[in-house]
Design a protein around this motif. Sequence first.
Motif: not given
Length: 159
Positions: A44-47, A49-53, A129-136, A138-141
């Motif tokens: 997650m931290r790497q994502m 840093k690469k502006n993917l989250s 205020k972060i989309p639920f599906l984005h967080l899930t 991240l959790c799958v990864l």
Amino acid sequence: MNLIDVKSYVHSIDPFFWQISGDIGIRWYGLSYLAGLIAAYLIMRQMVKKNLSPLTVEQVMDFMMAVAIGVMAGGRFGYVLFYNPSLLLDFSSSIPFWGALSVHEGGMSSHGGILGVIVACIYFGRKNKIPFLHLTDLCVLGGSLGFFFGRLANFINGE
């Protein structure tokens, strides 16, 4: 004599990585949880840093804490609810006083842990205020690595 002589492998790996005394020590199963959470944090931290989250680097640790609590609380509650509900009514005068908190009696359930993570994602997403599906996502990864380490620990425990 059978035409096919099947032999099976049964191991005797100690479930303790480091045993202090009796049932007290560091177990491989606990280390698998730690390894999974660390791997998820690094991904997650790497994502971020690469502006993917949309998370900030600071929010990654906050989110990981919410997920870790969700995994532990949900996993234990799932075990108690699905496999040993009598622990809900088990109260004693010795620590931890409530059977549901007696982690040395039984364990955790993966489906309870997944439900705990979903609750953590809902909570964290609404709060920040972060989309639920984005967080899930991240959790799958990170969670896939967590399940990998968990299966290794299941093998060590002879499960």
